[in-house]
Design an enzyme around this catalytic site. Structure first.
Site, PDB file in Angstrom:
ATOM      1  N   ARG A  97     -29.140 -30.546  93.985  1.00 53.38           N
ATOM      2  CA  ARG A  97     -30.478 -29.936  93.977  1.00 53.38           C
ATOM      3  C   ARG A  97     -31.585 -30.983  94.030  1.00 53.38           C
ATOM      4  NH1 ARG A  97     -29.458 -25.889  89.064  1.00 53.38           N
ATOM      5  NH2 ARG A  97     -27.956 -27.535  88.572  1.00 53.38           N
ATOM      6  N   LYS A 194     -39.472 -14.952  94.816  1.00 48.32           N
ATOM      7  CA  LYS A 194     -39.597 -15.456  93.442  1.00 48.32           C
ATOM      8  C   LYS A 194     -40.611 -16.594  93.401  1.00 48.32           C
ATOM      9  CE  LYS A 194     -36.574 -18.545  92.218  1.00 48.32           C
ATOM     10  NZ  LYS A 194     -35.371 -19.291  91.806  1.00 48.32           N
ATOM     11  N   ARG A 196     -41.739 -19.693  90.881  1.00 46.89           N
ATOM     12  CA  ARG A 196     -41.411 -20.414  89.647  1.00 46.89           C
ATOM     13  C   ARG A 196     -42.686 -21.099  89.167  1.00 46.89           C
ATOM     14  NH1 ARG A 196     -36.007 -22.128  87.957  1.00 46.89           N
ATOM     15  NH2 ARG A 196     -35.128 -21.800  90.001  1.00 46.89           N
ATOM     16  N   ASP A 220     -25.834 -16.369  95.945  1.00 48.97           N
ATOM     17  CA  ASP A 220     -26.502 -17.656  95.744  1.00 48.97           C
ATOM     18  C   ASP A 220     -25.425 -18.743  95.709  1.00 48.97           C
ATOM     19  OD1 ASP A 220     -28.642 -19.366  95.389  1.00 48.97           O
ATOM     20  OD2 ASP A 220     -29.378 -18.417  93.558  1.00 48.97           O
TER      21      ASP A 220
HETATM   22  C1  R5P Z   1     -31.880 -22.905  93.572  1.00 47.48           C
HETATM   23  O1  R5P Z   1     -32.415 -23.306  94.606  1.00 47.48           O
HETATM   24  C2  R5P Z   1     -30.447 -22.519  93.522  1.00 47.48           C
HETATM   25  O2  R5P Z   1     -30.004 -21.984  94.730  1.00 47.48           O
HETATM   26  C3  R5P Z   1     -30.218 -21.523  92.389  1.00 47.48           C
HETATM   27  O3  R5P Z   1     -30.944 -20.334  92.682  1.00 47.48           O
HETATM   28  C4  R5P Z   1     -30.660 -22.073  91.074  1.00 47.48           C
HETATM   29  O4  R5P Z   1     -30.123 -23.353  90.850  1.00 47.48           O
HETATM   30  C5  R5P Z   1     -30.254 -21.157  89.938  1.00 47.48           C
HETATM   31  O5  R5P Z   1     -30.732 -21.701  88.750  1.00 47.48           O
HETATM   32  P1  R5P Z   1     -30.910 -20.812  87.439  1.00 47.48           P
HETATM   33  O6  R5P Z   1     -29.634 -20.048  87.215  1.00 47.48           O
HETATM   34  O7  R5P Z   1     -31.181 -21.829  86.360  1.00 47.48           O
HETATM   35  O8  R5P Z   1     -32.088 -19.906  87.644  1.00 47.48           O
END
Ligand code: R5P
Length: 314
Positions: A97, A194, A196, A220
């Protein structure tokens, strides 16, 4: 052919390494990966690997730095033991990431990790669902990025009613991945837009697409805190979805994520075993794990025989 392959497992996901070995009818090579009293890692490969095609199976999952270091040190041991070719089989590639500068004076850690792995002596990479496909370009060695989507599509067809299904991307960044799965099961696509506000927090804004009455399937690559997933599930139900399922490749599941998911409105979360499931995952009522062992085992076998792996993407 198989006589020349060696499978070496780090400590991150022994169960998956054994399952891959079972698929290939190969025992794991005898090796010790242990700690000195000060927690330095010590590796000893306890059988001959001279001239052999060696596959190290190691996810760089929690504790990420320890597992990464194990991978580097195992590679060094194999290189010094004259292995002919070393493939790092990394079902879950940690640090993925951090694949771009997120702000001024910040690192691109995924690139640094790719450099470290390459410098340690790895010749090839085999991984699954990289957070961003472009990370392949961080390596100047052959990198095969397998997809869990075919496994997910099969599981969805076997377990869910696809006639009413709708694939949902929990954020705009995951649309390509979600669209690919939607195509495989011939379902429409919706997107959770979404925003953030602060790092570590996620906030659902609105849904692009009509989800009312639908069995929604969130897709995801990673579930970490579970925030993205649980908030998306709530938003879908608030917008009239009948029920919400999720298919996610890598169950990072930090902190209280499992408890959060267990008490969420998600009907079921299906993960792969790219990261070794904890006891909490195994007993959670609404989490199920499917295995990437066959996919990875097949890719290893084909790599060893210099055969194409592209049909594994179908
Ligand atoms: C973000 O770009 C990834 O694809 C996931 O959506 C993210 O890492 C999920 O993180 P969390 O479960 O902490 O919201």
């Amino acid at each position: 052919m198989k006589a020349d392959i060696k499978l070496v497992a780090g400590n991150s996901n022994r169960a998956l390494a054994e399952a891959i070995g079972a698929y290939l009818s190969l025992p794991l090579a005898k090796a010790q990966v242990r700690r000195f009293a000060d927690m330095e890692i010590f590796v000893e490969i306890q059988e001959n690997v001279r001239g052999q095609d060696v596959f190290i199976i190691q996810s760089t999952s929690f504790p990420t730095n320890d597992h990464l270091m194990e991978l580097l040190i195992i590679t060094d041991a194999l290189r010094r033991a004259s292995a002919k070719r070393i493939t790092a089989v990394i079902p879950y590639f940690g640090y993925a990431r951090q694949d771009r500068k997120a702000g001024p004076r910040t690192p691109i850690s995924a690139k640094l990790v790719a450099n470290l792995i390459t410098q340690s002596g790895v010749d090839r990479i085999l991984t699954v669902d990289l957070h961003a496909g472009q990370i392949q370009g961080f390596f100047d060695i052959p990198t095969d990025n397998l997809f869990a989507a075919p496994l997910m599509a099969r599981d969805i067809k076997e377990n869910l009613d696809t006639s009413n299904a709708m694939i949902v991307s929990p954020d705009v960044g995951g649309v390509v991945r979600a669209r690919a799965l939607a195509k495989r099961i011939d379902a429409p696509l919706a997107i959770v837009d979404k925003r953030r506000e602060r790092a570590g927090e996620s906030e659902v804004m609105n849904i692009i697409g009509d989800v009312s009455g639908r069995s929604c399937i969130l897709v995801d690559d990673i579930v970490d805190s579970g925030g993205t997933l649980c908030n998306a599930a709530d938003a879908l139900l608030a917008n009239g979805a009948k029920e919400v399922f999720a298919y996610i490749t890598h169950g990072v599941l930090s902190g209280g994520a499992v408890a959060r998911i267990a008490s969420s409105k998600l009907k079921e979360l299906v993960l792969t075993d790219s990261i070794q499931p904890t006891e909490a995952v195994k007993v959670a009522k609404n989490i199920r794990v499917i295995s990437v062992a066959t996919l990875m085992g097949e890719a290893i076998g084909r790599t060893a025989t210099e055969s194409s792996v592209s049909s594994l993407f179908d």
